[in-house]
Design a protein around this motif. Sequence first.
Motif, PDB file in Angstrom:
ATOM      1  N   ASP A   9       1.060   4.134  -2.787  1.00 42.07           N
ATOM      2  CA  ASP A   9       0.723   5.423  -2.544  1.00 42.07           C
ATOM      3  C   ASP A   9       2.009   6.468  -3.050  1.00 42.07           C
ATOM      4  O   ASP A   9       1.808   7.358  -3.559  1.00 42.07           O
ATOM      5  CB  ASP A   9       0.652   5.827  -1.043  1.00 42.07           C
ATOM      6  CG  ASP A   9      -0.582   5.317  -0.584  1.00 42.07           C
ATOM      7  OD1 ASP A   9      -1.597   5.066  -1.087  1.00 42.07           O
ATOM      8  OD2 ASP A   9      -0.680   4.850   0.940  1.00 42.07           O
TER       9      ASP A   9
ATOM     10  N   THR B  99       0.902  -1.226   0.107  1.00 43.09           N
ATOM     11  CA  THR B  99       0.152   0.008  -0.036  1.00 43.09           C
ATOM     12  C   THR B  99       0.995   1.253  -0.199  1.00 43.09           C
ATOM     13  O   THR B  99       0.616   2.167  -0.653  1.00 43.09           O
ATOM     14  CB  THR B  99      -0.872   0.072   1.259  1.00 43.09           C
ATOM     15  OG1 THR B  99      -2.011  -1.069   1.237  1.00 43.09           O
ATOM     16  CG2 THR B  99      -1.793   1.335   1.345  1.00 43.09           C
ATOM     17  N   LYS B 100       1.834   1.249   0.888  1.00 40.93           N
ATOM     18  CA  LYS B 100       3.041   2.493   0.780  1.00 40.93           C
ATOM     19  C   LYS B 100       3.562   2.748  -0.448  1.00 40.93           C
ATOM     20  O   LYS B 100       3.794   3.827  -0.935  1.00 40.93           O
ATOM     21  CB  LYS B 100       3.556   2.221   2.015  1.00 40.93           C
ATOM     22  CG  LYS B 100       3.465   2.357   3.159  1.00 40.93           C
ATOM     23  CD  LYS B 100       4.252   2.170   4.309  1.00 40.93           C
ATOM     24  CE  LYS B 100       3.832   1.855   5.866  1.00 40.93           C
ATOM     25  NZ  LYS B 100       4.885   1.377   6.619  1.00 40.93           N
TER      26      LYS B 100
ATOM     27  N   ASP C 152       1.861   9.485  -5.716  1.00 42.30           N
ATOM     28  CA  ASP C 152       2.346  10.671  -5.393  1.00 42.30           C
ATOM     29  C   ASP C 152       3.391  11.125  -6.379  1.00 42.30           C
ATOM     30  O   ASP C 152       3.455  12.379  -6.678  1.00 42.30           O
ATOM     31  CB  ASP C 152       3.055  10.637  -3.849  1.00 42.30           C
ATOM     32  CG  ASP C 152       2.372  10.560  -2.786  1.00 42.30           C
ATOM     33  OD1 ASP C 152       0.815  10.638  -3.153  1.00 42.30           O
ATOM     34  OD2 ASP C 152       2.639  10.081  -1.686  1.00 42.30           O
TER      35      ASP C 152
END
Length: 302
Positions: free
Chosen positions: A74, A70-71, A78
């Motif tokens: 993200d 998930t990170k 970004d």
Amino acid sequence: MQNLQGKTAFVTGGASGIGLGIAKALLGAGMNVVVADIRDDHLAEAKEELGSPDKILAIKLDVTNRDDFTKAADAAEDRFGKIHILCNNAGVAVVGPTELATFADWDWVMNVNVGGAINGVTTLLPRILSHGEGGHIINTCSMSGIVPVGGTTIYSTGKAALVTMMECMRPELESRGVICSAFCPGAVQSNIADAGETRPEELSETGYAEADKRRQDGGNLFHLYQTKEEVGERVLRGILDDELYILTHSEFLEGVTDRANAMIASVPANLPENEEYKKTFAMLFNSPIWADEIARQKELKA
């Protein structure tokens, strides 16, 4: 997804071997590429080889770690805004007699090869669908998922699951603009033979120590394998052509044919069909993806 320019791909196991070949091909097609890999040294080497720092994001990722996935997603959004292509490519392997396999052997391979793909789909598919610009998901399945042979039970079981995953997702998602493909290469110049170097300590117990030693003593056969660039370009072509099965080696034709014919020969031929059963559960007896793919391949080869 024929227009790849400026869009973003997320490639797991992307810093070496097949994954790096895919990353190079997609970068060459004008895409931004997220190269996700568990090894810092491979990430550093991939960044050097790929260049184009404005279009590459290298991320350390253990695909079995859902929070880190998930990170990573993200971070990719970004940097590049939206993700359009997911290549579930990270993979490991053990081979040898089934009776020697430990639970740790099974868990390690399944957690990475199947669990990693599950984590990729669960994490990224909702994001791809949400932007509405279309997308593509590719599982690196291996020909072992289609033409399995003895001595590869753990590896081939996982790869067969990845083929079926794409076959199930294809009819569900194609009408929503997301194409799903099973990439099934034969032998490729990759680092999968060294995957044990990243095997978790808690899954280190193996029944294949001797089998692996014999494999390593068998000599270097890389001259018989396709290069990462060749298979990367093949994946790119498969994406552009919306292929269901992206295959690389014609040498497997006999095995693919014999397997299909063995299944056909095994279907009961003299039993009367239950018409009510057939009508009630019609959706279970066939999938439109196969007729569509036959027509697509005929057109591509015309």
